[in-house]
Every structure is written in structure tokens, then in C-alpha cells.
Write a protein that holds these residues in place. Structure first.
Motif, short mmCIF file in Angstrom:
data_model
loop_
_atom_site.label_atom_id
_atom_site.label_comp_id
_atom_site.label_asym_id
_atom_site.label_seq_id
_atom_site.Cartn_x
_atom_site.Cartn_y
_atom_site.Cartn_z
N ALA A 137 36.61 64.50 10.63
CA ALA A 137 36.11 63.69 9.51
C ALA A 137 35.68 62.30 10.00
O ALA A 137 34.65 61.78 9.59
CB ALA A 137 37.17 63.59 8.42
N ALA A 138 36.49 61.74 10.89
CA ALA A 138 36.13 60.42 11.46
C ALA A 138 34.86 60.52 12.28
O ALA A 138 34.00 59.65 12.23
CB ALA A 138 37.28 59.89 12.30
N ALA A 139 34.72 61.60 13.04
CA ALA A 139 33.52 61.80 13.84
C ALA A 139 32.30 61.95 12.94
O ALA A 139 31.19 61.51 13.30
CB ALA A 139 33.67 63.02 14.75
N ASP A 140 32.48 62.55 11.78
CA ASP A 140 31.36 62.71 10.84
C ASP A 140 30.87 61.37 10.30
O ASP A 140 29.76 61.28 9.78
CB ASP A 140 31.76 63.63 9.69
N LEU A 141 31.70 60.35 10.40
CA LEU A 141 31.31 59.01 9.95
C LEU A 141 30.48 58.26 10.99
O LEU A 141 30.06 57.13 10.74
CB LEU A 141 32.55 58.19 9.59
N THR A 142 30.24 58.87 12.13
CA THR A 142 29.49 58.21 13.20
C THR A 142 28.12 57.74 12.71
O THR A 142 27.70 56.62 13.00
CB THR A 142 29.32 59.15 14.41
N THR A 143 27.44 58.57 11.96
CA THR A 143 26.12 58.20 11.45
C THR A 143 26.23 56.99 10.52
O THR A 143 25.44 56.06 10.61
CB THR A 143 25.47 59.38 10.71
N LEU A 144 27.22 57.00 9.64
CA LEU A 144 27.41 55.89 8.72
C LEU A 144 27.66 54.58 9.47
O LEU A 144 27.06 53.55 9.18
CB LEU A 144 28.57 56.20 7.77
N TRP A 145 28.57 54.65 10.45
CA TRP A 145 28.85 53.45 11.23
C TRP A 145 27.64 53.04 12.07
O TRP A 145 27.39 51.85 12.26
CB TRP A 145 30.08 53.67 12.13
N GLY A 146 26.90 54.01 12.54
CA GLY A 146 25.68 53.68 13.28
C GLY A 146 24.69 52.92 12.43
O GLY A 146 24.07 51.94 12.88
N ILE A 147 24.53 53.33 11.19
CA ILE A 147 23.62 52.63 10.27
C ILE A 147 24.15 51.22 10.00
O ILE A 147 23.39 50.24 10.04
CB ILE A 147 23.46 53.43 8.97
N ALA A 148 25.44 51.10 9.71
CA ALA A 148 26.03 49.78 9.43
C ALA A 148 25.86 48.83 10.62
O ALA A 148 25.49 47.67 10.46
CB ALA A 148 27.50 49.94 9.07
N LEU A 149 26.12 49.33 11.82
CA LEU A 149 25.97 48.48 13.00
C LEU A 149 24.51 48.14 13.27
O LEU A 149 24.20 47.05 13.76
CB LEU A 149 26.62 49.15 14.21
N THR A 150 23.61 49.04 12.92
CA THR A 150 22.18 48.75 13.04
C THR A 150 21.79 47.63 12.08
O THR A 150 21.03 46.73 12.44
CB THR A 150 21.34 50.01 12.76
N VAL A 151 22.31 47.67 10.87
CA VAL A 151 22.04 46.61 9.90
C VAL A 151 22.53 45.27 10.45
O VAL A 151 21.83 44.26 10.37
CB VAL A 151 22.71 46.92 8.53
N VAL A 152 23.71 45.25 11.02
CA VAL A 152 24.23 44.01 11.61
C VAL A 152 23.31 43.54 12.74
O VAL A 152 22.96 42.37 12.82
CB VAL A 152 25.67 44.20 12.14
N GLY A 153 22.92 44.46 13.61
CA GLY A 153 22.04 44.09 14.72
C GLY A 153 20.71 43.54 14.25
O GLY A 153 20.23 42.52 14.76
N VAL A 154 20.13 44.18 13.25
CA VAL A 154 18.85 43.70 12.72
C VAL A 154 19.04 42.33 12.06
O VAL A 154 18.22 41.42 12.23
CB VAL A 154 18.26 44.73 11.72
N ALA A 155 20.12 42.16 11.31
CA ALA A 155 20.38 40.87 10.66
C ALA A 155 20.55 39.76 11.68
O ALA A 155 20.00 38.66 11.52
CB ALA A 155 21.62 40.97 9.77
N VAL A 156 21.30 40.03 12.72
CA VAL A 156 21.52 39.01 13.75
C VAL A 156 20.21 38.69 14.46
O VAL A 156 19.87 37.52 14.67
CB VAL A 156 22.60 39.48 14.76
N LYS A 157 19.45 39.72 14.82
CA LYS A 157 18.18 39.50 15.51
C LYS A 157 17.20 38.75 14.62
O LYS A 157 16.55 37.79 15.06
CB LYS A 157 17.59 40.86 15.93
#
Length: 185
Positions: A137-157
Motif C-alpha cells: 500500500a505504501a509502495a502504491d503511494l509512490t505516484t502520489l508522492w512523486g506528484i507532490a514532490l514535483t509540485v514542490v520542485g516546480v514551486a521552488v524553481k
């Protein structure tokens, strides 16, 4: 080449300030180039030996390297001034949420990630028979966390680009950045 650079650092201790920085390799190359120029040779070892045995060459080398180190300190000061100006501009924003949006989102993500991880560990410890399912179940959240971290990266950039533009700097596009990195290799 490392022993040569350590030896040069002993001749000009001010160089050691940048030993662990991103600029260490560049400064080391410059230090060796200056040593060879002062001595008048193309051989690293010969340049080092000449500096160690001829005090007048050592003094010339130290003077030349002091100019290099002062230029490096000036560059570092300009970078710190830029960071300071950027931080002041963000803090002076009329919109209070502009000052808090990015940190709020990042704190929320850090808290969520911590709660999820601690909950997962606790659940696996209390119900070991469910461990495989919980980890899946935690591994299935990888996509969700990937999107969230992408949002952070885009916001910072994006925020960094906005700050750079506000300071009058030219901000390269993503493609220009990739080309610049590719050319360095």
C-alpha cells in the motif's frame, strides 16, 4: 594530482577555505595553473618543487593566489547579497500568503510523510502478518508522492526564477539549462 594540491594548499592556506565547496575543483585547477605560470613550466611536480625551494617564487605565487582568492571572496559576497536581497523581497511582500505558501506546503508534506512512515512502522510492528500488504500500500503511494514532490520542485524553481528576474538576471529555459550541463561534460 591530490598530493600536489594538498601541497599547494599548504603554501597558500587561504585556499583551504574552499576545499569542500562546489568551487574546489575549479580553484585547484586555477592554483596549479598559477603555480606553473609563476615558475614557468608545464610540469605540476616541477612547479611544486620550484615553489618549495625558491622563496622568491613562493612569494610571487602567494601574491598571485591572493588576487585569485580575493576575487573568489568577492564572488561569494555578491552571491550572498543576491540571496539576502531575495529573502528581503519575499519578506516584504504585501500578500502575507506569498511569504508562507511554499513553507506551509513543505511543512505539510513533511508532516504527512512523517505520520505516514511512523504509522506504517507502528502498524507493521503491531500486526506483522499485515506487513506485506501495508508495504505494498505504501509502495502504491509512490505516484502520489512523486506528484507532490514535483509540485514542490516546480514551486521552488518558479520562485527562484521570479527572484532572479526581479534582480534583473536572465533566466535560462529548461532546454538551455540542459544544453549548458551537457556541454560541461
Amino acid at each position: 594530482m591530490t598530493p600536489l594540491l594538498i601541497a599547494l594548499g599548504q603554501l597558500v592556506p587561504g585556499m583551504l577555505r574552499w576545499a569542500g565547496s562546489d568551487k574546489a575543483a575549479e580553484l585547484a585547477d586555477t592554483a596549479m595553473a598559477v603555480a606553473k605560470q609563476v615558475v614557468g613550466t608545464d610540469d605540476d611536480t616541477a612547479a611544486l618543487q620550484a615553489l618549495q625551494t625558491h622563496p622568491e617564487l613562493l612569494v610571487q605565487y602567494q601574491q598571485a593566489m591572493n588576487a585569485v582568492l580575493v576575487a573568489q571572496l568577492d564572488a561569494d559576497c555578491k552571491q550572498l547579497e543576491s540571496v539576502n536581497t531575495t529573502m528581503r523581497a519575499e519578506a516584504a511582500s504585501a500578500d502575507p500568503y506569498v511569504r508562507r505558501a511554499r513553507p506551509t506546503f513543505m511543512y505539510a508534506m513533511a508532516l504527512t510523510w512523517t505520520v505516514q512512515t511512523l504509522g506504517l512502522v507502528l502498524a507493521v510492528l503491531l500486526q506483522p502478518s499485515l506487513g506485506a500488504a501495508l508495504l505494498q500500500a505504501a509502495a502504491d503511494l509512490t505516484t502520489l508522492w512523486g506528484i507532490a514532490l514535483t509540485v514542490v520542485g516546480v514551486a521552488v524553481k518558479a520562485r527562484s526564477d521570479d527572484k532572479a528576474r526581479a534582480l534583473g538576471h536572465d533566466v535560462p529555459t529548461a532546454l538551455q539549462s540542459i544544453v549548458r550541463v551537457a556541454r560541461k561534460d
